[in-house]
Design an enzyme around this catalytic site. Sequence first.
Site, PDB file in Angstrom:
ATOM      1  N   TYR A   1      -1.015  -3.626  -5.394  1.00 41.71           N
ATOM      2  CA  TYR A   1      -1.335  -4.076  -6.669  1.00 41.71           C
ATOM      3  C   TYR A   1      -0.282  -3.800  -7.678  1.00 41.71           C
ATOM      4  O   TYR A   1       0.668  -2.834  -7.651  1.00 41.71           O
ATOM      5  CB  TYR A   1      -2.666  -3.244  -6.983  1.00 41.71           C
ATOM      6  CG  TYR A   1      -2.654  -1.725  -7.194  1.00 41.71           C
ATOM      7  CD1 TYR A   1      -2.646  -1.155  -8.692  1.00 41.71           C
ATOM      8  CD2 TYR A   1      -2.767  -0.915  -6.727  1.00 41.71           C
ATOM      9  CE1 TYR A   1      -2.387  -0.181  -9.055  1.00 41.71           C
ATOM     10  CE2 TYR A   1      -2.558   0.685  -6.870  1.00 41.71           C
ATOM     11  CZ  TYR A   1      -2.592   0.646  -8.209  1.00 41.71           C
ATOM     12  OH  TYR A   1      -2.267   2.101  -8.600  1.00 41.71           O
ATOM     13  N   CYS A   2      -0.375  -4.432  -8.904  1.00 44.34           N
ATOM     14  CA  CYS A   2       0.585  -4.219  -9.972  1.00 44.34           C
ATOM     15  C   CYS A   2      -0.660  -4.212 -10.976  1.00 44.34           C
ATOM     16  O   CYS A   2      -1.773  -4.073 -10.971  1.00 44.34           O
ATOM     17  CB  CYS A   2       1.533  -5.072 -10.018  1.00 44.34           C
ATOM     18  SG  CYS A   2       1.001  -7.060 -10.058  1.00 44.34           S
ATOM     19  N   ARG A   3       0.093  -4.755 -12.304  1.00 42.46           N
ATOM     20  CA  ARG A   3      -0.958  -4.638 -13.480  1.00 42.46           C
ATOM     21  C   ARG A   3      -1.892  -5.857 -13.483  1.00 42.46           C
ATOM     22  O   ARG A   3      -2.942  -5.654 -13.686  1.00 42.46           O
ATOM     23  CB  ARG A   3       0.133  -5.024 -14.653  1.00 42.46           C
ATOM     24  CG  ARG A   3      -0.590  -4.853 -16.046  1.00 42.46           C
ATOM     25  CD  ARG A   3       0.200  -4.859 -17.307  1.00 42.46           C
ATOM     26  NE  ARG A   3       0.901  -6.282 -17.462  1.00 42.46           N
ATOM     27  CZ  ARG A   3       0.606  -7.160 -17.999  1.00 42.46           C
ATOM     28  NH1 ARG A   3      -0.638  -7.395 -18.539  1.00 42.46           N
ATOM     29  NH2 ARG A   3       1.461  -8.185 -17.942  1.00 42.46           N
TER      30      ARG A   3
END
Length: 129
Positions: free
Chosen positions: A87-89
């Site tokens: 995941y990222c932002r």
Amino acid sequence: MSRTVEDLVAEARSRIREISLEELVDTLAGDLVLVDVREPDEYAQGHLPGAVNLPRGVLEFQIHAHPAMGCVADEALAVPSRRVVLYCRTGGRSALAADSLRQLGFTDVCSLAGGFEAWRNADLSVSME
């Protein structure tokens, strides 16, 4: 004709599996590695509990040697069948990262749709450790 970042992310998403926040919450108790591909300063400001930080810029170079990937001291290869959730932002960087790991032979890798923002918007707990 040059492509945009949005084009690259869309192409990556067509080749990978994205999971919903609900699906991630349902599988968190299972045997998986949760990888935050954001930069260290983003990770330090809050991340999903139990996540390890492997920034997108170094992911492909460090994934095989990271202890969270099932490596032992005398073995430099990660277990490519291990379930990995990235995941990222918002999900763009993690989609690109998932596509890279897929190309490196990881067989059970996916990206969290909506990323960390989806997690926070759902008022789920955030770790600061």
